[in-house]
Design an enzyme around this catalytic site. Sequence first.
Site, PDB file in Angstrom:
ATOM      1  N   ARG A 115       0.821  -1.224   0.000  1.00 12.48           N
ATOM      2  CA  ARG A 115       0.000   0.000   0.000  1.00 12.48           C
ATOM      3  C   ARG A 115       0.852   1.270   0.000  1.00 12.48           C
ATOM      4  O   ARG A 115       0.503   2.290   0.605  1.00 12.48           O
ATOM      5  CB  ARG A 115      -0.948   0.020   1.215  1.00 12.48           C
ATOM      6  CG  ARG A 115      -1.882  -1.165   1.290  1.00 12.48           C
ATOM      7  CD  ARG A 115      -2.891  -1.196   0.161  1.00 12.48           C
ATOM      8  NE  ARG A 115      -3.712  -2.393   0.259  1.00 12.48           N
ATOM      9  CZ  ARG A 115      -3.450  -3.542  -0.379  1.00 12.48           C
ATOM     10  NH1 ARG A 115      -2.399  -3.647  -1.181  1.00 12.48           N
ATOM     11  NH2 ARG A 115      -4.234  -4.576  -0.223  1.00 12.48           N
ATOM     12  N   SER A 147     -11.304  -0.039   3.510  1.00 10.06           N
ATOM     13  CA  SER A 147     -10.442  -0.617   4.541  1.00 10.06           C
ATOM     14  C   SER A 147      -9.710   0.490   5.295  1.00 10.06           C
ATOM     15  O   SER A 147      -9.039   1.317   4.692  1.00 10.06           O
ATOM     16  CB  SER A 147      -9.419  -1.560   3.905  1.00 10.06           C
ATOM     17  OG  SER A 147     -10.057  -2.684   3.346  1.00 10.06           O
ATOM     18  N   GLU A 183      -4.642   2.866   6.716  1.00  9.37           N
ATOM     19  CA  GLU A 183      -4.613   2.711   5.261  1.00  9.37           C
ATOM     20  C   GLU A 183      -5.316   3.892   4.608  1.00  9.37           C
ATOM     21  O   GLU A 183      -4.906   4.385   3.561  1.00  9.37           O
ATOM     22  CB  GLU A 183      -5.296   1.405   4.828  1.00  9.37           C
ATOM     23  CG  GLU A 183      -5.315   1.222   3.313  1.00  9.37           C
ATOM     24  CD  GLU A 183      -5.843  -0.139   2.886  1.00  9.37           C
ATOM     25  OE1 GLU A 183      -5.565  -1.133   3.577  1.00  9.37           O
ATOM     26  OE2 GLU A 183      -6.535  -0.194   1.847  1.00  9.37           O
TER      27      GLU A 183
END
Length: 306
Positions: A179, A228, A298
């Site tokens: 990520r 998320s 995130e």
Amino acid sequence: MTRIASLRSGDLPLPPLAGTAEAGGSLADFIWFRTGGAAEWLVRPRDMADLAQFLAALPPQMPVLPVGVGSNLIVRDGGVPGVVIRLPKAFAKVAVEPGNRIRAGGAAMGITVASAARDAGIAGLEFLRGIPGTVGGAVKMNAGAYGREAKDILVECTLVTREGVIEVWPLDRLRYSYRHSELPDGAVVVEALFEGAPGDPVVIGAEMDRIAAEREASQPLRSRTGGSTFKNPDGHKAWQLVDAAGCRGLRKGGAQVSEKHCNFLLNLGDATSADIEDLGDEVRARVKAQSGVDLQWEIARVGVRK
């Protein structure tokens, strides 16, 4: 051509633009949480050349933030200083190229790219069906789902740097990790080239349907959420840590940890961005106390608090 005389803060000049520049442009109108303050300037360039020219002439001290559909984003209640770049539909084109490749604009949605690949018999891009954001965002954060990430299919991306230079970056230059990419702050991803493998459109379509059904069954898709919330720590699932810390359904103001999938935070209708961010920090603290694990956000958090 639009010319804006000056900015509200700092009285810095805004360069000429063939697209549009909106003072105090609302971000809560389109980001998924539907919360947060406005952009000092919300800019929609007409095309790549317009964007490059604009950024080259923009005073260097002016911050620049690219934003897609805001599916993985908290915009704080005090708004975003400087310029927010949102690419219009002209940047959402998708084209099939030889070699099982798909070229997509930075504003194209993941599902659009996945569908084009399916129709062309290109396998390996099905997971984009499960990523509810734009190509630009997916490239920037190495978005992933169902076992694959952007790094697995990206050949190269075209970006406009904060200095207004158009560059083509091959995959290796992004130095992807989980990520994360090394794309510089303020750079706008305007195009990406993906590559898959030959496949049967029927089989590809079935996999996309499976992904869609799984998302529907496990995620609060019809709620105001940011996707998320936390990255999965090594050896753990974030949602399991949140659940074990007793945070399922936890509330703060108008924000709540989803009962359906506890790595999702919800705006129940009247949440502020502060409610959502504070709830996330409370979850992190409880997980740390219960398991010793430091959860990392995130969701990107941008702007200033009120």
